[in-house]
Structure formats: C-alpha cells, structure tokens
Design a protein around this motif. Structure first.
Motif, mmCIF file in Angstrom:
data_model
loop_
_atom_site.group_PDB
_atom_site.id
_atom_site.type_symbol
_atom_site.label_atom_id
_atom_site.label_comp_id
_atom_site.label_asym_id
_atom_site.label_seq_id
_atom_site.Cartn_x
_atom_site.Cartn_y
_atom_site.Cartn_z
ATOM 1 N N PHE A 1 -12.406 11.383 -4.219
ATOM 2 C CA PHE A 1 -11.277 10.984 -3.382
ATOM 3 C C PHE A 1 -11.079 11.967 -2.218
ATOM 4 O O PHE A 1 -11.450 13.143 -2.315
ATOM 5 C CB PHE A 1 -9.977 10.964 -4.198
ATOM 6 C CG PHE A 1 -9.842 9.787 -5.118
ATOM 7 C CD1 PHE A 1 -9.391 8.562 -4.637
ATOM 8 C CD2 PHE A 1 -10.145 9.891 -6.474
ATOM 9 C CE1 PHE A 1 -9.244 7.468 -5.483
ATOM 10 C CE2 PHE A 1 -10.001 8.807 -7.330
ATOM 11 C CZ PHE A 1 -9.548 7.589 -6.839
ATOM 12 N N ASP B 1 0.823 -1.220 0.000
ATOM 13 C CA ASP B 1 0.000 0.000 0.000
ATOM 14 C C ASP B 1 0.858 1.271 0.000
ATOM 15 O O ASP B 1 0.320 2.379 -0.068
ATOM 16 C CB ASP B 1 -0.885 0.055 1.265
ATOM 17 C CG ASP B 1 -1.738 -1.189 1.443
ATOM 18 O OD1 ASP B 1 -2.145 -1.763 0.415
ATOM 19 O OD2 ASP B 1 -1.982 -1.585 2.600
ATOM 20 N N MET C 1 -14.272 -0.004 -7.142
ATOM 21 C CA MET C 1 -13.149 0.823 -6.670
ATOM 22 C C MET C 1 -13.153 2.159 -7.417
ATOM 23 O O MET C 1 -13.419 2.207 -8.606
ATOM 24 C CB MET C 1 -11.835 0.073 -6.912
ATOM 25 C CG MET C 1 -10.651 0.688 -6.197
ATOM 26 S SD MET C 1 -9.170 -0.367 -6.253
ATOM 27 C CE MET C 1 -9.640 -1.733 -5.219
ATOM 28 N N LYS C 2 -12.909 3.213 -6.687
ATOM 29 C CA LYS C 2 -12.885 4.564 -7.271
ATOM 30 C C LYS C 2 -11.887 4.607 -8.420
ATOM 31 O O LYS C 2 -10.758 4.170 -8.304
ATOM 32 C CB LYS C 2 -12.496 5.543 -6.166
ATOM 33 C CG LYS C 2 -12.534 7.003 -6.574
ATOM 34 C CD LYS C 2 -13.938 7.543 -6.674
ATOM 35 C CE LYS C 2 -13.934 8.915 -7.359
ATOM 36 N NZ LYS C 2 -14.471 8.875 -8.696
ATOM 37 N N SER D 1 -2.050 4.228 0.023
ATOM 38 C CA SER D 1 -3.477 4.075 -0.237
ATOM 39 C C SER D 1 -3.815 2.602 -0.305
ATOM 40 O O SER D 1 -2.976 1.782 -0.694
ATOM 41 C CB SER D 1 -3.861 4.746 -1.563
ATOM 42 O OG SER D 1 -5.235 4.532 -1.844
ATOM 43 N N ARG D 2 -5.044 2.274 0.078
ATOM 44 C CA ARG D 2 -5.497 0.897 -0.066
ATOM 45 C C ARG D 2 -6.189 0.682 -1.407
ATOM 46 O O ARG D 2 -6.647 -0.419 -1.693
ATOM 47 C CB ARG D 2 -6.399 0.525 1.096
ATOM 48 C CG ARG D 2 -5.645 0.549 2.427
ATOM 49 C CD ARG D 2 -6.418 -0.141 3.522
ATOM 50 N NE ARG D 2 -5.798 0.130 4.810
ATOM 51 C CZ ARG D 2 -5.986 1.256 5.508
ATOM 52 N NH1 ARG D 2 -6.750 2.216 5.042
ATOM 53 N NH2 ARG D 2 -5.394 1.408 6.684
ATOM 54 N N ASN D 3 -6.265 1.719 -2.208
ATOM 55 C CA ASN D 3 -6.772 1.573 -3.570
ATOM 56 C C ASN D 3 -5.598 1.133 -4.438
ATOM 57 O O ASN D 3 -4.708 1.924 -4.751
ATOM 58 C CB ASN D 3 -7.335 2.916 -4.057
ATOM 59 C CG ASN D 3 -7.915 2.829 -5.457
ATOM 60 O OD1 ASN D 3 -7.381 2.128 -6.317
ATOM 61 N ND2 ASN D 3 -9.012 3.541 -5.687
ATOM 62 N N GLU D 4 -5.602 -0.146 -4.822
ATOM 63 C CA GLU D 4 -4.400 -0.660 -5.494
ATOM 64 C C GLU D 4 -4.204 -0.064 -6.880
ATOM 65 O O GLU D 4 -3.075 -0.001 -7.377
ATOM 66 C CB GLU D 4 -4.393 -2.190 -5.535
ATOM 67 C CG GLU D 4 -5.561 -2.819 -6.243
ATOM 68 C CD GLU D 4 -5.672 -4.315 -5.941
ATOM 69 O OE1 GLU D 4 -5.632 -5.086 -6.897
ATOM 70 O OE2 GLU D 4 -5.779 -4.695 -4.751
ATOM 71 N N GLU D 5 -5.309 0.410 -7.493
ATOM 72 C CA GLU D 5 -5.151 1.063 -8.801
ATOM 73 C C GLU D 5 -4.387 2.383 -8.665
ATOM 74 O O GLU D 5 -3.597 2.757 -9.526
ATOM 75 C CB GLU D 5 -6.516 1.308 -9.439
ATOM 76 C CG GLU D 5 -7.165 0.024 -9.933
ATOM 77 C CD GLU D 5 -8.551 0.260 -10.515
ATOM 78 O OE1 GLU D 5 -8.960 1.424 -10.642
ATOM 79 O OE2 GLU D 5 -9.222 -0.745 -10.826
ATOM 80 N N ASP E 1 -11.137 2.825 -0.425
ATOM 81 C CA ASP E 1 -10.768 2.864 -1.848
ATOM 82 C C ASP E 1 -10.623 4.293 -2.361
ATOM 83 O O ASP E 1 -10.306 4.500 -3.520
ATOM 84 C CB ASP E 1 -11.797 2.105 -2.693
ATOM 85 C CG ASP E 1 -13.147 2.791 -2.672
ATOM 86 O OD1 ASP E 1 -13.434 3.510 -1.686
ATOM 87 O OD2 ASP E 1 -13.915 2.615 -3.634
ATOM 88 N N ARG E 2 -10.882 5.282 -1.511
ATOM 89 C CA ARG E 2 -10.761 6.652 -2.012
ATOM 90 C C ARG E 2 -9.948 7.572 -1.100
ATOM 91 O O ARG E 2 -9.998 8.787 -1.251
ATOM 92 C CB ARG E 2 -12.132 7.233 -2.331
ATOM 93 C CG ARG E 2 -13.069 7.361 -1.174
ATOM 94 C CD ARG E 2 -14.487 7.497 -1.665
ATOM 95 N NE ARG E 2 -14.914 6.225 -2.248
ATOM 96 C CZ ARG E 2 -16.071 6.057 -2.896
ATOM 97 N NH1 ARG E 2 -16.879 7.077 -3.072
ATOM 98 N NH2 ARG E 2 -16.404 4.874 -3.365
#
Lengths: 413, 413
Positions: free
Chosen positions: A198, A91, B1-2, A250-254, A226-227
């Motif tokens: 976000f 992360d 996911m955002k 961030s925990r949003n992997e994208e 996720d944001r």
C-alpha cells in the motif's frame, strides 16, 4: 501499584508536548513565550465554519452515522474535485481528526509485527499510532543537506521484506516542509506496484504550498487505485485544530469497509464540528489566498533571519508551515529546554521543538529543531531575535560564533 | 484488490447497526419506524449544555490539552463528588467519547494475547475494542432466568489465568438494565484483590437507576484504589451522544499517565463540546428528575406490555434504558429483519436489536432481543402493539400462541 501493559509502558510521550512543564513554569514567572513549537496556527477560523455552529438548532445532540454525515461526505467530493481528486462519497469516511484516519489505516492494513516504511524525519505521532497498532516502523532517512527530498528509491526497495505492508509519506511534509515532486511520486507508484504494497499519504497540508508549486495527491496516481489510502484533516485548512474532524479516502472498498467497522466501534465523529466543516467547504477562495500570502511571507522572513545566524543551516521549505533547521548546539533537547528555563530578553523567550523526536533512528536530529511559523510576522521577528541572541550565549554551543561565521562566509563563496 | 490485515478482516460489524440497510429500504417505501434498536434518547439536550456553544466566542478553534481542558477536569471533580466519588482532577482524563476511554484502558493494561473477563451479554462494541487492542475477551454468562445478576463468583475465579488482566463490568448494565448490588461489588473487590488484577467499570448510565436504587461506583471500593479504572461518557447523561466526550478516571497514576500518552498521540478531544459539558455540569437537578421520571414510566409501560405478550420473558430492569427479553421466535436475527422487510401496521413498524451480538459465546441469545426505551410513552405503546401483533403472525414463531399463553398462565399460578 498494579502494573501496566508493555504497550502502555512503551507508548511514547509527545516530544512536542514534553517541554510543556518548563513552559508552564516560565509562564508562572510572568515570562512571555513565543510558541513556535506546535502546529497551532493563529489564523482565525473562517466565519463560514463557525457561524452555523453558533446558529445551531439541534434539540437533541444525537449520534451521527459512523462514517460521518452523508451530506458532508457528498460535499467533500466537491472539495476534492477542486484538487483534481475525483472521488465518490462512498470512497470517503469522516474520522475523529486525521489521527484517527491514520490509526484506522494502520489497523486495517497491518497486523502486529507487520512493517510500514516511512521517510524520516516524520510527524512524531506516527510512533504512537504504530505502538497502538503493534506495527513496526522502518525509517528511511532523508537529510537536511538534500533539503529532505525523498531518499533514493533503491534505498527504500532494500528495506522491503515480506512483512512490509505499506510506505507512508506526509506530503507536504511535517516537519520538513518538503513537497514531493511528480518524479518522486512516480517512483513511489512504481515501487508499490512492483512489491504489491500500500501507499499511504498524509495530505493534511494540501493547501499550503508556495512559489506556485502544485501539490499532487497520491489518489491521482494511476494503476494503484486499489492500494492508495489518503489521510486528511481539516485542522490546518480551516485553522480548526480543536474540531477533531479528519478523513480517510481510498478507492479500495475493502479498506473503506474495514475503516467503517473501526468507526462503528467508536460510534461516530463529533456532530457539531461536522456541521462547521460542511459549511466551511464554501469558504471564499479569498480567505485561503490571504492565509497563503501570510504564511509565505512568514516563511520568507523566518528563513531570512535564520540564515543570518552563524552556524545555522535552514533549507527553504516548499510547503506546510514548518521547517527543520540545524543549530550550532551540542544537544537540541538541552538547548530548547534552556530557552525556557535560563534565557529571556525583556522577559520574553521562544519555544521550539527538538527534532530528535521526529527521527526514528536513535541519535539523529540531535542538533536539529522543528520551528513552526504560526505567529504574526512581528512576533516571528521578535522570536528570531531572541533565538539569535540565545545562540550567541548558549553554554552548549558546538562551535564559537566567530568560527561559525567564518565557515558560513566561506560556504557562501 | 490489495488485501487487508487479519485485524481488519476480523473486526466485527456493529450488530446494532447491521440492520440499518433494511431500515433504509423500509423508509424508502415510506414506512415509519419506531427506533428501539439503539441507545439514542429523544430527550432534549439541556439548554445549559447548548447555550454556551451558541454563544461561542472563539476566534481560533485551537487544540486543547490532550487530557481535556483543565477547567473541565476540575469541574468534573465537583460532579463526581455528588455521587460520593472523591477525585482529584489529576485522576480524570477527558476522552473522545466513552469509546476512547475503553480502548485507552484496554491498551494501557493489556498486551495482545492478554485476557479480560466480562459478564455476558455485554455492550457489543467491547468486541471491537478487544480486536483493536488484540485482547481476548473471556465471557462469563449471566442468564435471563436470574435477571442477569452477576454469575457466581466461583465461576469467575475459575476463568482467571496468568493472562487475565482485568474484569470489566458495565454498571448499570447495557444491554440488560441490571444494577450490581453492594454484595456483588464486594465479591468483585475481593477477587481482584486476591488475584491482583484490574477492575474496570463502564458507568455511563450512573444517573439511570430506578425504584430508589443507588448506584455505587467501583471508585468507592476500598483497598483496590490502584486497580480500579472507571470509564464514563456524557452521551446519555445530557442526551449528548453526538458530543463524543467521555472520561477515564483512576487513582492509579500510572494508568492515567499511560492513557495521557495515548491521548497525546491523537492530540485532544473536541474543543467545542467540552465547553458544553463543563456548563452542563450545572444543569439544574429538576432536569434529571424529570428525565428519570420519564424513563421510569417508559420502562413500566414497556415491561407491562411485554409481559402481556404470550411467550415473552421480560425481567424488570433496574437501571439504564434497555432491557433484554426472550421472544417466542426461532431466530431473533431473522425476526428483527422480518419486522423491517415484511411486517407493518398502518405503514409503521418497529426496529429492535437481536441480542446474539451482545453475547460472546456462540449460539447464546438466539431468541433474545435488546429493546431501548428511548421514545415517548405514546410511541412505546404503539411500538409494543406492533411487536405484539407481529409475534402472533411471525412464520418463525417457536411455539403456538395458544400454547405460550397456556404455559404463561401456568407460570403465573
């Protein structure tokens, strides 16, 4: 001469650094300057950080991984866990300073023409990153009368459009020293959930909160994992501003994948300083306790002295090591320059930052300045004495000293 | 996911680094890999560079100036003068790696939608910088059959539109090893003068030219001083890739002012490594002579071995430490991956970079690879043996070995 791009032309100069030529000239005249204009602490970088660099046994100073050394990313999870921020090393990406963490975040989530909402006054360099990324900043004004707390959430909601990609806060805040409350963070949590945007937080001053106030990271907020994107730096934590090591988490992997692609383009963050940071994470707690005691005392001394000055409005900051104060002057730009060009006591003067550069909205902060309490208490006392005397004789003073004194007297009672 | 921005989504992964997961898996199996895929030299960083870092006496690792330490900028004028590049220290800014020099240059001279012409194949990360800056790359294809020399100037002129802001060359070239001749530079000089555009040159391999060939900087070209921008890095010069110190140099003071504003936003380049670089400029000439002898010998060995392999086309590079070669395979992407997943000799294999990532035009470079000669001669010999044997048995070979041998035999006579 061959002309530049619009972007090159519209890029702002740093309002913190724009007075530097006047300071240089004052120094040429042999004048001593108390630098309260920039967040450069005088605190020693801990030995735990510097020693491994001095002991460096690295025959080839090679490229590291684009996201930072794996061992450092793992060690950082240990550091964050101390603040109830539970992360996996995947992360976290190591960046070249907090600056790069911010620009990577802007670019990963926003396209040119998109909007990011930021409470003002804000860290002035967000302007530069926005120009680089082609992103439009939408300011929400917080005011000195309210101690710079988060503006009413309805005012933020009013500004959300289909171009809005995020709200960015700085917590603890540079330049105001404000620390957002749990209630304020909860309000932000709800609004980003409702509007599917976000939430970004610059948390580089995490360690610097006073009066037993606990800082709460946006990464601890539920349902918006996720944001949320947290932006960090070791510059202040280890008094290692020249290291240029920051983090994006961030925990949003994208988001992390996209940031890594930006990271791949610039190959890697500096190797040597990463070694210092990794070792620095084991700095004994006593170091930080001492630093925090020192800053608290500096803050108390500075705010005390400022409040003695007629016409000065100085809220008590709860964190970081800055404060924004209102001065009884017509124009803080002119006043801060005049301090360098026309005023001194025993060949000493003080350098502070005009606050208008921290506001996005034109005309705001005209009689406010940001002061960093980054010098020893003895020096802060001398600097405050100089400021106090300067305000008495500054030709552009907005109200007579006696009148200011009278109105301050009335306000107290 | 955002979801991300278009920019975040369209940012390319590094084609040099995309095979890394396969390499990691091969290593997990205990396989030794000869890394010829990345420009990470094995040459020792000189003591002159590292010693002052070990001796560092810096109680506070503070911010430096945004444009780099003044003493370093002054020292750099001394360095450049050795190559007949006469600069004032005001013409030079220190950047965080050559990467940052390129992105600052792109942003300073071009707006989103503007075009920059680059001969391809080119250093793949230019793609990433272009996405970040929103700039469109217009490729001009050079070919392996012509040793990757500059394409005919008329073909470049044909591509100039009212959106064209610059031509960018890399000289000596990564990935081809080509070094532009005086005539080619003169042709570029004329075309940028005629069309009033900028000429950018990435000259980070300045020191690496062979066979008594002299590198000529674009900063020595007359009459276009206001439109030449040189991009530089110490990564290869001092085998200090992890230092992240680069430079941008131009006599166009507006370009330097704009670059400084981008620099102010990110505060400063890393401090510790700047100290190494400043001292590194006094590295004895013997160090570089030895390095150059070593690379020349490596090049000769590698090209000799490659030319012995049936079906391989290997131009002799004149500079840098890369070469682009054509292999008798259907798809270099698949082949380079297969080397890591399916082939080994005595538990050793070789990692090389598919060249398609260095071409902008889709479909080009499909059977070409970039090989970096950054290992010791003994290792290069072993790696070339592995490559040679691999080509004999690779299932996707494009022509039988015997036929390739026959046509190569014919070509020689």
């Amino acid at each position: 001469m061959k002309s530049l791009s619009k972007r090159g032309l519209s890029m702002p100069s740093s309002p913190i650094r724009k007075l530097a030529p006047y300071a240089d000239k004052a120094k040429e005249k042999g004048r001593h300057i108390y630098h309260l204009n920039i967040g450069q602490p005088d605190i020693h970088t801990p030995d735990s950080f510097m020693q491994p660099i001095k002991n460096l046994d690295m025959p080839v100073l090679a490229y590291g991984p684009s996201g930072g050394f794996l061992s450092l990313r793992k060690k950082l999870t240990e550091y964050y866990a101390r603040y109830d921020i539970n992360l996996n090393h995947e992360d976290i990406l190591v960046t070249t300073g907090g600056s790069e963490a911010i620009i990577f975040a802007f670019m990963a989530i926003a396209d040119p023409g998109d909007e990011i909402i930021i409470p003002e006054p804000f860290y002035t360099n967000y302007n530069g990153f926005a120009v680089e990324a082609g992103v439009n900043i939408v300011p929400i004004t917080s005011s000195i009368e309210d101690d710079f707390q988060l503006p009413p959430i309805a005012r933020i909601a009013d500004q959300i459009t289909d171009k809005t990609r995020a709200i960015l806060i700085c917590n603890p805040n540079n330049p105001t020293g404000y620390v957002y409350s749990e209630e304020e963070l909860e309000a932000l949590r709800k609004i980003v959930l409702e509007h599917n945007i976000f939430l970004l937080a610059d948390e580089v001053y995490r360690e610097f909160t006073y009066d037993n106030l606990q800082h709460k990271s946006i990464l601890t907020l539920s349902e918006i994992e996720d944001r949320t994107i947290m932006l960090d730096s070791v510059s202040k934590r280890y008094s290692a501003c020249g290291a240029r090591i920051g983090m994006i988490a961030s925990r949003n992997e994208e988001v992390i994948s996209a940031a890594l692609k930006f990271g791949m383009a610039r190959l890697c963050p500096p190797s040597i300083e990463q070694i210092g940071v990794e070792a620095g994470i084991d700095t004994p707690k006593a170091y930080f306790d001492e630093v925090l005691d020192e800053y608290r005392e500096r803050r108390n001394v500075m705010v005390g002295k400022l409040r003695e000055m007629p016409g000065v409005v100085a809220p008590m900051p709860k964190g970081a090591f800055y404060l924004v104060v209102k001065l009884p002057v017509d124009d803080a730009d002119a006043f801060t320059q005049w301090l360098l060009t026309d005023f001194h006591i025993d060949n000493e003067t003080v350098m502070i930052a005009p606050a208008n550069g921290f506001y996005f909205s034109a005309g705001l902060g005209k009689n406010e300045v940001r002061i960093a309490y980054v010098l020893r208490i003895e020096d802060i006392k001398k600097a405050m004495h100089i400021l106090s005397e300067a305000l008495k004789v500054y030709p552009g003073r907005s109200e007579p000293v006696s009148q200011a004194q009278a109105s301050q007297h009335m306000a107290k009672h």
